[in-house]
Design an enzyme around this catalytic site. Structure first.
Site, PDB file in Angstrom:
ATOM      1  N   ASP A 202     -47.376  -8.752  76.165  1.00 17.57           N
ATOM      2  CA  ASP A 202     -48.743  -9.193  76.464  1.00 17.57           C
ATOM      3  C   ASP A 202     -49.780  -8.291  75.801  1.00 17.57           C
ATOM      4  O   ASP A 202     -50.739  -8.762  75.186  1.00 17.57           O
ATOM      5  CB  ASP A 202     -49.004  -9.148  77.981  1.00 17.57           C
ATOM      6  CG  ASP A 202     -48.097 -10.084  78.756  1.00 17.57           C
ATOM      7  OD1 ASP A 202     -47.135 -10.589  78.168  1.00 17.57           O
ATOM      8  OD2 ASP A 202     -48.363 -10.290  79.942  1.00 17.57           O
TER       9      ASP A 202
ATOM     10  N   SER B 273     -54.602 -10.327  82.530  1.00 14.80           N
ATOM     11  CA  SER B 273     -54.709  -8.892  82.846  1.00 14.80           C
ATOM     12  C   SER B 273     -54.566  -8.047  81.586  1.00 14.80           C
ATOM     13  O   SER B 273     -55.266  -7.049  81.418  1.00 14.80           O
ATOM     14  CB  SER B 273     -53.678  -8.485  83.893  1.00 14.80           C
ATOM     15  OG  SER B 273     -52.382  -8.760  83.440  1.00 14.80           O
TER      16      SER B 273
END
Ligand code: MEV
Length: 327
Positions: A164, A120
């Protein structure tokens, strides 16, 4: 039309604890998400994905809340398609001061969804970079990372660290601690990834750790120890001492298991890697299912995982020093 790509990443140390301000060390890997964006004449979004699911899907929807997505796929697929991309496009509109901009968005990804490899984040980073370029605005990787973090924070309802999105935007190995983000000069690592074909629910797993930590002092201590491990892991990584790096990865997996975020299939892959002679192995990401990462210069771990029932995919991963880029 602009196409951008961004890498996935794995955690060497510190997932979950990083949510509470402890340090984490992560590495971008040579599996990328690629997003193509083309401006439209209207303010609609059309999202087309071949690879996010087995079948692929196309979603087209307007900006007004009452306009439903024009799709014949399940609710969860609509959410997968629209959640991150929608918020990413909103960030691009904001950055370019173009609130009415509409886009056709095409996503291709080599990163399994929800499996601990930051699919994502890679899609979000690539989408923001491509959409802003399409609107004539050039963001730095740092600016993309910050906007992508806001997307993850919003979509994951506050359960997101900066790891991330920063790692995907900058590439290479990174250390994240609270608001601090730093690129690390890491050596090439003999990484092997095993994937059980599943995915964990990040929100539920983070909430589970939070409950444990709030209930038991020893769970809170375990989170602190994961932070200590990441601090030591960073030193060992920079020294290039693979033996100790592997030992610390084993230790980190044990602590994540104690915090309740491993699973039978993740444990089975970790043990298969260790039995095959890997220097160390651990789950990566939120856990509950998904991927493990092992350190092995030989072929043994790959072979063992390939024949392990319950391991769907094995691949060798290289550190990807390139973050988000125009294709
Ligand atoms: C999920 O990829 C890793 C967590 O630490 C959450 C985060 O860092 O955003 C569980």
């Amino acid at each position: 039309m602009v196409t951008a790509s961004a890498p996935g990443k794995l955690y060497l140390f510190g997932e979950h604890a990083v949510v509470y301000g402890e340090p984490a060390v992560a590495a971008a890997i040579d599996r990328r998400a690629t997003v193509t964006v083309e401006a439209r004449d209207d303010d609609h979004l059309r999202v087309d994905s071949e690879d996010l699911t087995l079948d692929g899907f196309t979603v087209e929807y307007g900006r007004a809340a009452e306009e439903d997505p024009d799709v014949d796929v399940s609710e969860s697929l609509i959410e997968a398609a629209t959640g991150y991309v929608d918020a990413a496009v909103e960030q691009a509109r904001d950055a370019a001061d173009a609130p009415e901009a509409g886009f056709d968005v095409t996503i291709e990804s080599e990163i399994p969804l929800g499996a601990g490899l930051s699919s994502s984040a890679a899609v979000t980073v690539a989408a923001i970079y491509a959409a802003t370029r399409e609107l004539g605005v050039e963001l730095t990787p740092g600016e993309v990372a910050e906007r992508a973090y806001r997307v993850e924070y919003e979509v994951q309802e506050g359960n997101a660290s900066r790891t991330d999105t920063f790692c995907s935007a900058t590439g290479g190995a990174v250390r994240v601690e609270g608001e601090d983000r730093e690129s690390l000069d890491a050596p090439e690592l003999p990484l092997v990834v095993g994937f059980d074909g599943g995915a964990g629910d990040t929100g539920a797993l983070v909430a589970g750790v939070r409950d444990l930590k709030d209930t038991y002092d020893f769970a809170a201590d375990t989170v602190d120890v994961v932070g200590d491990l990441a601090r030591r892991g960073e030193e060992v990584l920079l020294d290039g001492d693979l033996e100790e790096l592997g030992d610390l990865m084993d230790f980190n997996h044990g602590l994540l298991s104690a915090l309740g975020v491993s699973s039978r299939s993740l444990d089975a892959m970790v043990w298969a890697a260790r039995d095959a002679g890997a220097l160390g192995a651990k789950l990566t990401g939120a856990g509950g299912g998904g991927c493990v990462v092992a350190l092995d210069e030989t072929e043994e771990t790959e072979t063992a995982l390939r024949y392990l029932p319950g391991c769907e995919e094995v691949f060798r991963a290289a550190l990807d020093t390139e973050g988000v880029r125009i294709e």
